[in-house]
Scaffold this motif. Structure first.
Motif, PDB file in Angstrom:
ATOM      1  N   UNK A   1      52.889  26.423 -10.152  1.00 24.40           N
ATOM      2  CA  UNK A   1      53.182  25.117 -10.749  1.00 24.40           C
ATOM      3  C   UNK A   1      51.972  24.595 -11.533  1.00 24.40           C
ATOM      4  N   UNK A   2      50.775  24.751 -10.946  1.00 27.42           N
ATOM      5  CA  UNK A   2      49.556  24.298 -11.634  1.00 27.42           C
ATOM      6  C   UNK A   2      49.330  25.067 -12.927  1.00 27.42           C
ATOM      7  N   UNK A   3      49.601  26.372 -12.917  1.00 25.42           N
ATOM      8  CA  UNK A   3      49.456  27.178 -14.133  1.00 25.42           C
ATOM      9  C   UNK A   3      50.375  26.673 -15.234  1.00 25.42           C
ATOM     10  N   UNK A   4      51.625  26.382 -14.855  1.00 21.91           N
ATOM     11  CA  UNK A   4      52.600  25.914 -15.837  1.00 21.91           C
ATOM     12  C   UNK A   4      52.145  24.577 -16.426  1.00 21.91           C
ATOM     13  N   UNK A   5      51.686  23.684 -15.564  1.00 20.65           N
ATOM     14  CA  UNK A   5      51.238  22.382 -16.056  1.00 20.65           C
ATOM     15  C   UNK A   5      49.991  22.511 -16.936  1.00 20.65           C
ATOM     16  N   UNK A   6      49.183  23.554 -16.685  1.00 23.73           N
ATOM     17  CA  UNK A   6      47.998  23.782 -17.513  1.00 23.73           C
ATOM     18  C   UNK A   6      48.335  24.523 -18.801  1.00 23.73           C
ATOM     19  N   UNK A   7      49.577  24.980 -18.936  1.00 21.27           N
ATOM     20  CA  UNK A   7      49.992  25.713 -20.125  1.00 21.27           C
ATOM     21  C   UNK A   7      49.489  27.137 -20.171  1.00 21.27           C
ATOM     22  N   UNK A   8      49.058  27.689 -19.015  1.00 18.59           N
ATOM     23  CA  UNK A   8      48.499  29.043 -18.952  1.00 18.59           C
ATOM     24  C   UNK A   8      49.606  30.025 -18.551  1.00 18.59           C
ATOM     25  N   UNK A   9      50.274  30.576 -19.534  1.00 18.56           N
ATOM     26  CA  UNK A   9      51.421  31.446 -19.268  1.00 18.56           C
ATOM     27  C   UNK A   9      50.997  32.734 -18.563  1.00 18.56           C
ATOM     28  N   UNK A  10      49.882  33.333 -18.976  1.00 24.55           N
ATOM     29  CA  UNK A  10      49.438  34.590 -18.353  1.00 24.55           C
ATOM     30  C   UNK A  10      49.161  34.391 -16.868  1.00 24.55           C
ATOM     31  N   UNK A  11      48.477  33.310 -16.523  1.00 26.28           N
ATOM     32  CA  UNK A  11      48.208  33.027 -15.114  1.00 26.28           C
ATOM     33  C   UNK A  11      49.497  32.726 -14.377  1.00 26.28           C
TER      34      UNK A  11
ATOM     35  N   UNK B   1      59.070  33.917 -23.859  1.00 27.20           N
ATOM     36  CA  UNK B   1      58.324  33.296 -24.941  1.00 27.20           C
ATOM     37  C   UNK B   1      58.766  31.872 -25.225  1.00 27.20           C
ATOM     38  N   UNK B   2      59.598  31.318 -24.351  1.00 29.88           N
ATOM     39  CA  UNK B   2      60.033  29.933 -24.528  1.00 29.88           C
ATOM     40  C   UNK B   2      58.838  28.997 -24.378  1.00 29.88           C
ATOM     41  N   UNK B   3      58.889  27.818 -24.967  1.00 30.19           N
ATOM     42  CA  UNK B   3      57.801  26.856 -24.802  1.00 30.19           C
ATOM     43  C   UNK B   3      57.537  26.590 -23.316  1.00 30.19           C
ATOM     44  N   UNK B   4      56.266  26.618 -22.923  1.00 33.34           N
ATOM     45  CA  UNK B   4      55.933  26.476 -21.523  1.00 33.34           C
ATOM     46  C   UNK B   4      56.379  25.133 -20.972  1.00 33.34           C
ATOM     47  N   UNK B   5      56.554  24.151 -21.859  1.00 33.20           N
ATOM     48  CA  UNK B   5      57.007  22.840 -21.391  1.00 33.20           C
ATOM     49  C   UNK B   5      58.396  22.907 -20.756  1.00 33.20           C
TER      50      UNK B   5
ATOM     51  N   UNK C   1      71.582  29.531 -18.065  1.00 28.95           N
ATOM     52  CA  UNK C   1      72.339  28.852 -17.007  1.00 28.95           C
ATOM     53  C   UNK C   1      71.649  27.519 -16.702  1.00 28.95           C
ATOM     54  N   UNK C   2      72.265  26.397 -17.070  1.00 26.97           N
ATOM     55  CA  UNK C   2      71.596  25.108 -16.891  1.00 26.97           C
ATOM     56  C   UNK C   2      71.454  24.687 -15.436  1.00 26.97           C
ATOM     57  N   UNK C   3      72.215  25.328 -14.549  1.00 28.16           N
ATOM     58  CA  UNK C   3      72.178  24.941 -13.138  1.00 28.16           C
ATOM     59  C   UNK C   3      71.256  25.836 -12.302  1.00 28.16           C
ATOM     60  N   UNK C   4      70.738  26.885 -12.910  1.00 26.12           N
ATOM     61  CA  UNK C   4      69.883  27.810 -12.160  1.00 26.12           C
ATOM     62  C   UNK C   4      68.493  27.214 -11.970  1.00 26.12           C
ATOM     63  N   UNK C   5      67.970  27.358 -10.759  1.00 27.80           N
ATOM     64  CA  UNK C   5      66.610  26.922 -10.461  1.00 27.80           C
ATOM     65  C   UNK C   5      65.854  28.079  -9.822  1.00 27.80           C
ATOM     66  N   UNK C   6      64.618  27.846  -9.475  1.00 31.33           N
ATOM     67  CA  UNK C   6      63.874  28.811  -8.678  1.00 31.33           C
ATOM     68  C   UNK C   6      63.170  29.886  -9.471  1.00 31.33           C
ATOM     69  N   UNK C   7      62.816  30.941  -8.741  1.00 33.54           N
ATOM     70  CA  UNK C   7      61.999  32.007  -9.307  1.00 33.54           C
ATOM     71  C   UNK C   7      62.615  32.623 -10.565  1.00 33.54           C
ATOM     72  N   UNK C   8      63.924  32.888 -10.534  1.00 30.44           N
ATOM     73  CA  UNK C   8      64.517  33.611 -11.657  1.00 30.44           C
ATOM     74  C   UNK C   8      64.649  32.739 -12.900  1.00 30.44           C
ATOM     75  N   UNK C   9      64.816  31.442 -12.725  1.00 31.67           N
ATOM     76  CA  UNK C   9      64.809  30.548 -13.881  1.00 31.67           C
ATOM     77  C   UNK C   9      63.420  30.563 -14.525  1.00 31.67           C
ATOM     78  N   UNK C  10      62.385  30.459 -13.704  1.00 34.82           N
ATOM     79  CA  UNK C  10      61.023  30.496 -14.226  1.00 34.82           C
ATOM     80  C   UNK C  10      60.691  31.856 -14.842  1.00 34.82           C
TER      81      UNK C  10
END
Length: 398
Positions: free
Chosen positions: A178-188, A246-250, A230-239
């Protein structure tokens, strides 16, 4: 992976019968062929238990063909047991009123008796019958001392304690992601995604063991949808779909926060739910069965191509699920050591595809020979694990 039904494992534990090669497996319910000297019509009910076996002349070692008829007005369970220790050689479950089925069981020389367990009556036992002939018969049923719910409670507690101990690690993993995503660090984020996903995949959540939390943490897209759309999917596979597309990290911000919330809820809720003792025997088989259904087929790959890493984690999870059952299985399953060797072989096969830098080869990049070796190793492990679920199914003894 999340799935509501347990159809695959029901085939293993739903219609148990004859003990073969050290494990309870499905009984033969088809009519026998031509009568033989070892074919008997056996009557069971509230006033008789095993009448007609062995009939006149005594029983001989070898295959016994037993047509068991329930003469009572209620359902009944019928077991052929060792009078000394209660080991079960045949278990005819759910024999309805007036019903008759044919079963076959191969017996060596020794003493046996029928035990009848009416659905609405007191247990009955038949007379002790001595089977004459060879002391060693190829393929003879070895007999398995029944496992009770009480036997499984310590195993379930031990397994539950292990899972509970891993949940803080999982939570730390997804918080890092979660912290990586908020920092915009896709590789991490990709690295921490794999760490967290592997942690979760060893926890034995196959076939919905964690209920709604499993769906929120590791669910798959709806039919006809992908993990990306899938707009209702959450969790690991959505991420996974978002990070590797390559989608925007936001776009990953809300799913990453939701994953932390779901794992936090699982950690809080798990101590009150734990693993049911009735299910603990299933876990050691279901985890790899789940890998066969979802990982090997590629159904769960949302773009990271880390299927082999997941299977490796599933082997870990299988070994952890098997560990608390070893005391139960050691005297009941002669193939336990072979099962453990098969798991080690599977791990070795999977890890040949792990690169020196820690990354994994994509499953789709394996050549034909490598894929055959992987499939064979997985099939062998599953074949040997299947009887564990059957042996560890609690059985009536009184």
């Amino acid at each position: 992976m999340s799935i509501s039904a347990r159809a695959a494992t029901a085939a293993v534990v739903g219609v148990l019968g004859v003990v073969v090669a050290g494990a309870l497996v499905a009984a033969h319910l088809t009519p026998a062929s031509a009568p033989t000297p070892t074919r008997y019509a056996v009557r069971v009910g509230t006033d008789t238990c095993g009448a007609g076996w062995p009939g006149g002349g005594g029983a001989r070692s070898g295959t016994q063909t037993l047509r068991i008829e329930n003469t009572s007005v209620a359902g009944i369970e019928v077991q052929l047991v060792d009078p000394a220790d209660g080991a079960v050689f045949l278990d005819a479950e759910g024999l309805g009123s007036g019903a008759a089925h044919t079963y076959r069981v191969r017996l060596a020389r020794g003493d046996y008796r029928f035990r009848c367990l009416p659905a609405d009556g007191e247990p009955e036992t038949g007379p002790v019958i001595h089977v004459h002939g060879a002391a060693h018969v190829a393929g003879a049923a070895p007999g398995i001392v029944p496992v009770t719910r009480a036997d499984l409670i310590p195993a379930a507690k031990s397994y539950g304690d292990w899972i509970e101990g891993r949940l803080p690690v999982l939570l730390a993993d997804v918080r890092a992601l979660d912290a990586d995503v908020h920092a915009g660090d896709v590789a991490a984020a990709e690295r921490d995604w794999l760490t967290g996903h592997r942690e979760y995949e060893q926890l034995g959540a196959a076939y919905g063991a964690f209920g709604d939390d499993d769906t929120a943490i590791n669910g798959l897209p709806a039919s006809g949808r992908t993990a990306l759309d899938d707009p209702h999917l959450t969790g690991f596979h959505r991420l996974e779909a978002l990070l590797w597309s390559g989608a925007p990290v936001t776009r990953a911000l809300a799913p990453a926060d939701a994953l932390v919330a779901a794992v936090t809820h699982l950690q809080q809720a798990f101590p009150d739910s734990r693993v049911d003792p009735l299910d603990v025997g299933l876990r050691s088989h279901e985890i790899l069965e789940n890998a066969l259904q979802f990982e090997v087929t590629g159904r769960s790959d949302a773009g990271s191509h880390t299927t082999l890493a997941t299977i490796d984690a599933n082997v870990d999870g299988t070994e952890h699920a098997l560990e608390p059952l070893r005391g139960i299985l050691r005297t009941r399953y002669p193939e336990l050591a072979e099962t453990e060797r098969a798991l080690r072989s599977l791990r070795t096969e999977v890890e040949t595809h792990r690169r020196s830098d820690g990354s994994w080869q994509a499953l789709g990049d394996l050549d034909g020979s490598a894929r055959e070796h992987l499939d064979a190793a997985l099939d062998r492990a599953l074949e040997l694990l299947a009887p564990v679920a059957a042996i560890c199914q609690p059985r009536r003894t009184s």
